[in-house]
Write an enzyme that holds these catalytic residues in place. Sequence first.
Site, PDB file in Angstrom:
ATOM      1  N   ASP A  15      -1.236  -1.036  -2.803  1.00 17.56           N
ATOM      2  CA  ASP A  15      -1.076  -2.109  -1.813  1.00 17.56           C
ATOM      3  C   ASP A  15       0.396  -2.520  -1.692  1.00 17.56           C
ATOM      4  O   ASP A  15       1.168  -2.383  -2.640  1.00 17.56           O
ATOM      5  CB  ASP A  15      -1.938  -3.313  -2.221  1.00 17.56           C
ATOM      6  CG  ASP A  15      -2.141  -4.281  -1.052  1.00 17.56           C
ATOM      7  OD1 ASP A  15      -1.934  -3.874   0.104  1.00 17.56           O
ATOM      8  OD2 ASP A  15      -2.509  -5.442  -1.313  1.00 17.56           O
ATOM      9  N   GLY A  18       2.973  -2.523   3.850  1.00 21.72           N
ATOM     10  CA  GLY A  18       3.377  -3.305   5.020  1.00 21.72           C
ATOM     11  C   GLY A  18       4.478  -4.292   4.668  1.00 21.72           C
ATOM     12  O   GLY A  18       5.466  -4.429   5.406  1.00 21.72           O
ATOM     13  N   TRP A  20       6.539  -4.092   2.181  1.00 26.21           N
ATOM     14  CA  TRP A  20       7.750  -3.328   1.848  1.00 26.21           C
ATOM     15  C   TRP A  20       8.565  -3.084   3.117  1.00 26.21           C
ATOM     16  O   TRP A  20       9.788  -3.246   3.127  1.00 26.21           O
ATOM     17  CB  TRP A  20       7.348  -1.994   1.207  1.00 26.21           C
ATOM     18  CG  TRP A  20       8.477  -1.133   0.738  1.00 26.21           C
ATOM     19  CD1 TRP A  20       9.026  -1.100  -0.516  1.00 26.21           C
ATOM     20  CD2 TRP A  20       9.196  -0.148   1.519  1.00 26.21           C
ATOM     21  NE1 TRP A  20      10.041  -0.169  -0.562  1.00 26.21           N
ATOM     22  CE2 TRP A  20      10.161   0.424   0.668  1.00 26.21           C
ATOM     23  CE3 TRP A  20       9.120   0.293   2.845  1.00 26.21           C
ATOM     24  CZ2 TRP A  20      11.044   1.425   1.095  1.00 26.21           C
ATOM     25  CZ3 TRP A  20      10.005   1.277   3.276  1.00 26.21           C
ATOM     26  CH2 TRP A  20      10.947   1.832   2.403  1.00 26.21           C
ATOM     27  N   HIS A  32       4.118   2.714   5.240  1.00 24.72           N
ATOM     28  CA  HIS A  32       3.086   3.696   4.911  1.00 24.72           C
ATOM     29  C   HIS A  32       3.726   5.044   4.590  1.00 24.72           C
ATOM     30  O   HIS A  32       3.295   5.756   3.691  1.00 24.72           O
ATOM     31  CB  HIS A  32       2.084   3.827   6.053  1.00 24.72           C
ATOM     32  CG  HIS A  32       1.235   2.599   6.241  1.00 24.72           C
ATOM     33  ND1 HIS A  32       0.640   1.949   5.183  1.00 24.72           N
ATOM     34  CD2 HIS A  32       0.903   1.892   7.352  1.00 24.72           C
ATOM     35  CE1 HIS A  32      -0.042   0.907   5.629  1.00 24.72           C
ATOM     36  NE2 HIS A  32       0.120   0.839   6.940  1.00 24.72           N
ATOM     37  N   GLU A  62     -12.850  -1.100   4.987  1.00 21.84           N
ATOM     38  CA  GLU A  62     -12.467  -2.308   5.733  1.00 21.84           C
ATOM     39  C   GLU A  62     -11.135  -2.119   6.467  1.00 21.84           C
ATOM     40  O   GLU A  62     -10.930  -2.689   7.537  1.00 21.84           O
ATOM     41  CB  GLU A  62     -12.399  -3.511   4.782  1.00 21.84           C
ATOM     42  CG  GLU A  62     -13.755  -3.939   4.218  1.00 21.84           C
ATOM     43  CD  GLU A  62     -14.340  -2.972   3.185  1.00 21.84           C
ATOM     44  OE1 GLU A  62     -13.569  -2.209   2.561  1.00 21.84           O
ATOM     45  OE2 GLU A  62     -15.577  -2.971   3.006  1.00 21.84           O
ATOM     46  N   ASN A  63     -10.246  -1.312   5.912  1.00 15.69           N
ATOM     47  CA  ASN A  63      -8.971  -1.034   6.586  1.00 15.69           C
ATOM     48  C   ASN A  63      -9.195  -0.364   7.947  1.00 15.69           C
ATOM     49  O   ASN A  63      -8.325  -0.408   8.824  1.00 15.69           O
ATOM     50  CB  ASN A  63      -8.077  -0.114   5.740  1.00 15.69           C
ATOM     51  CG  ASN A  63      -7.521  -0.745   4.493  1.00 15.69           C
ATOM     52  OD1 ASN A  63      -7.271  -0.062   3.496  1.00 15.69           O
ATOM     53  ND2 ASN A  63      -7.290  -2.058   4.511  1.00 15.69           N
ATOM     54  N   ARG A 176      -3.299  -2.536  -9.714  1.00 15.37           N
ATOM     55  CA  ARG A 176      -3.107  -2.919  -8.311  1.00 15.37           C
ATOM     56  C   ARG A 176      -1.663  -3.317  -8.118  1.00 15.37           C
ATOM     57  O   ARG A 176      -1.167  -4.225  -8.794  1.00 15.37           O
ATOM     58  CB  ARG A 176      -4.023  -4.072  -7.896  1.00 15.37           C
ATOM     59  CG  ARG A 176      -3.814  -4.401  -6.404  1.00 15.37           C
ATOM     60  CD  ARG A 176      -4.755  -5.440  -5.866  1.00 15.37           C
ATOM     61  NE  ARG A 176      -4.538  -5.578  -4.419  1.00 15.37           N
ATOM     62  CZ  ARG A 176      -5.483  -5.690  -3.513  1.00 15.37           C
ATOM     63  NH1 ARG A 176      -6.740  -5.695  -3.886  1.00 15.37           N
ATOM     64  NH2 ARG A 176      -5.196  -5.812  -2.227  1.00 15.37           N
ATOM     65  N   ARG A 182      -7.050  -8.988  -6.722  1.00 14.52           N
ATOM     66  CA  ARG A 182      -8.447  -8.708  -6.378  1.00 14.52           C
ATOM     67  C   ARG A 182      -8.680  -7.199  -6.336  1.00 14.52           C
ATOM     68  O   ARG A 182      -7.745  -6.403  -6.348  1.00 14.52           O
ATOM     69  CB  ARG A 182      -8.823  -9.361  -5.046  1.00 14.52           C
ATOM     70  CG  ARG A 182      -7.888  -9.048  -3.901  1.00 14.52           C
ATOM     71  CD  ARG A 182      -8.336  -9.735  -2.591  1.00 14.52           C
ATOM     72  NE  ARG A 182      -7.347  -9.564  -1.548  1.00 14.52           N
ATOM     73  CZ  ARG A 182      -6.501 -10.535  -1.150  1.00 14.52           C
ATOM     74  NH1 ARG A 182      -6.536 -11.724  -1.708  1.00 14.52           N
ATOM     75  NH2 ARG A 182      -5.618 -10.297  -0.199  1.00 14.52           N
ATOM     76  N   SER A 184     -10.812  -5.710  -3.926  1.00 21.55           N
ATOM     77  CA  SER A 184     -10.923  -5.260  -2.525  1.00 21.55           C
ATOM     78  C   SER A 184     -11.838  -4.039  -2.337  1.00 21.55           C
ATOM     79  O   SER A 184     -11.464  -3.073  -1.668  1.00 21.55           O
ATOM     80  CB  SER A 184      -9.531  -4.984  -1.950  1.00 21.55           C
ATOM     81  OG  SER A 184      -8.732  -6.154  -1.956  1.00 21.55           O
ATOM     82  N   GLU A 195      -9.697  -1.494 -17.894  1.00 23.09           N
ATOM     83  CA  GLU A 195      -8.631  -2.472 -18.113  1.00 23.09           C
ATOM     84  C   GLU A 195      -7.929  -2.676 -16.768  1.00 23.09           C
ATOM     85  O   GLU A 195      -7.670  -1.712 -16.037  1.00 23.09           O
ATOM     86  CB  GLU A 195      -7.636  -1.945 -19.157  1.00 23.09           C
ATOM     87  CG  GLU A 195      -8.229  -1.803 -20.537  1.00 23.09           C
ATOM     88  CD  GLU A 195      -8.714  -3.133 -21.110  1.00 23.09           C
ATOM     89  OE1 GLU A 195      -8.066  -4.167 -20.849  1.00 23.09           O
ATOM     90  OE2 GLU A 195      -9.744  -3.141 -21.801  1.00 23.09           O
TER      91      GLU A 195
HETATM   92  C1  IPE Z   1      -6.653  -2.744  -0.538  1.00 20.87           C
HETATM   93  O1  IPE Z   1      -5.582  -3.238   0.186  1.00 20.87           O
HETATM   94  C2  IPE Z   1      -7.052  -1.405  -0.048  1.00 20.87           C
HETATM   95  C3  IPE Z   1      -6.080  -0.337  -0.252  1.00 20.87           C
HETATM   96  C4  IPE Z   1      -4.952  -0.472  -0.888  1.00 20.87           C
HETATM   97  C5  IPE Z   1      -6.435   0.944   0.276  1.00 20.87           C
HETATM   98  P1  IPE Z   1      -5.800  -4.286   1.393  1.00 20.87           P
HETATM   99  O2  IPE Z   1      -4.471  -4.681   1.870  1.00 20.87           O
HETATM  100  O3  IPE Z   1      -6.743  -3.700   2.380  1.00 20.87           O
HETATM  101  O4  IPE Z   1      -6.547  -5.467   0.642  1.00 20.87           O
HETATM  102  P2  IPE Z   1      -6.810  -6.967   1.071  1.00 20.87           P
HETATM  103  O5  IPE Z   1      -7.188  -6.949   2.523  1.00 20.87           O
HETATM  104  O6  IPE Z   1      -5.515  -7.710   0.851  1.00 20.87           O
HETATM  105  O7  IPE Z   1      -7.883  -7.432   0.167  1.00 20.87           O
HETATM  106  C1  IPE Z   2      -1.717  -0.707   1.541  1.00 21.19           C
HETATM  107  O1  IPE Z   2      -0.705  -1.361   2.188  1.00 21.19           O
HETATM  108  C2  IPE Z   2      -2.122   0.553   2.231  1.00 21.19           C
HETATM  109  C3  IPE Z   2      -3.295   0.392   3.088  1.00 21.19           C
HETATM  110  C4  IPE Z   2      -4.208  -0.527   2.924  1.00 21.19           C
HETATM  111  C5  IPE Z   2      -3.450   1.315   4.206  1.00 21.19           C
HETATM  112  P1  IPE Z   2      -0.969  -2.531   3.227  1.00 21.19           P
HETATM  113  O2  IPE Z   2      -0.916  -1.947   4.587  1.00 21.19           O
HETATM  114  O3  IPE Z   2      -2.194  -3.296   2.913  1.00 21.19           O
HETATM  115  O4  IPE Z   2       0.321  -3.400   2.946  1.00 21.19           O
HETATM  116  P2  IPE Z   2       0.454  -4.979   2.982  1.00 21.19           P
HETATM  117  O5  IPE Z   2      -0.618  -5.540   2.095  1.00 21.19           O
HETATM  118  O6  IPE Z   2       0.264  -5.374   4.416  1.00 21.19           O
HETATM  119  O7  IPE Z   2       1.814  -5.234   2.474  1.00 21.19           O
HETATM  120 MG    MG Z   3      -2.530  -4.986   1.791  1.00 18.28          MG
END
Ligand code: IPE
Ligand code: IPE
Ligand code: MG
Length: 228
Positions: A15, A18, A20, A32, A62-63, A176, A182, A184, A195
């Site tokens: 995670d 975005g 970054w 990404h 969910e993504n 994470r 969390r 997720s 752990e």
């Molecule tokens: C968790 O990240 C899923 C992945 C890293 C693939 P999210 O950015 O989707 O998680 P939430 O929405 O903050 O819980």
């Molecule tokens: C995790 O990065 C990768 C995916 C879930 C695709 P995010 O896209 O969730 O990055 P943030 O949480 O917005 O920084």
């Molecule tokens: Mg994220």
Amino acid sequence: MGERDVPRHVAVIMDGNGRWAKKRLLPRGAGHRAGMNRMIGLAEHVFDRGIRYLTLFALSTENLSRPREELEGLYALFREYFPRNARTLREKGICLRVIGDRSLLPGDVVSLIEAGEALTAQGERGMLLLAIGYGGRQDILHAVNEAVRRGKEVTLEGFSAMLSTGGVPDPDLVIRTGRELRISNFLLWQSAYSELYFTDVLFPDFSDREMDKAIEAYACRERRFGKL
Ligand code: IPE
Ligand code: IPE
Ligand code: MG
């Protein structure tokens, strides 16, 4: 660190891509890409440390509800990186296995996944599991429905074997990146006794050194599995 203290299976919720990018005033897609660039090096490092399985959570069920533009950007990255990375993994002796619901992904991306798995199937140095279109609840539900179809009660071991991670030991360590505390909808069943390690570091910045810190923290944990 003794052999015993090295986890067999490490799983990473990747995670922070975005954020970054945002920090650098770049579009989210640049984050990404930076995350994607980190994956193979991280896998190599992990397998060099004697870890046998690495699971990377790259895209959740969910993504898939994110804006179309973001998803298209991610699929374009998969199209660009998959063939190249599959060749690298084969050279390094790493076997690729993709978990998640492929029916949710574009057909040509599924074909690249299948080709990557076939190309690397003989890899014995370690297994890289890539979770794409993956959801822990969906994984469990799929196995439940399969059990119902078979019409026989299942055991704990039997049920584990029916999940998408069948045959792979449960993760010893779940990391994470990106500050959130969390799970997720990651490996819900499989992480019952994992752990947990949370770090503020955003995934593109999650270096080999950061991975070593997580592995060192793991070595200091006392795993009791409910016993005394
Ligand atoms: C968790 O990240 C899923 C992945 C890293 C693939 P999210 O950015 O989707 O998680 P939430 O929405 O903050 O819980
Ligand atoms: C995790 O990065 C990768 C995916 C879930 C695709 P995010 O896209 O969730 O990055 P943030 O949480 O917005 O920084
Ligand atoms: Mg994220």
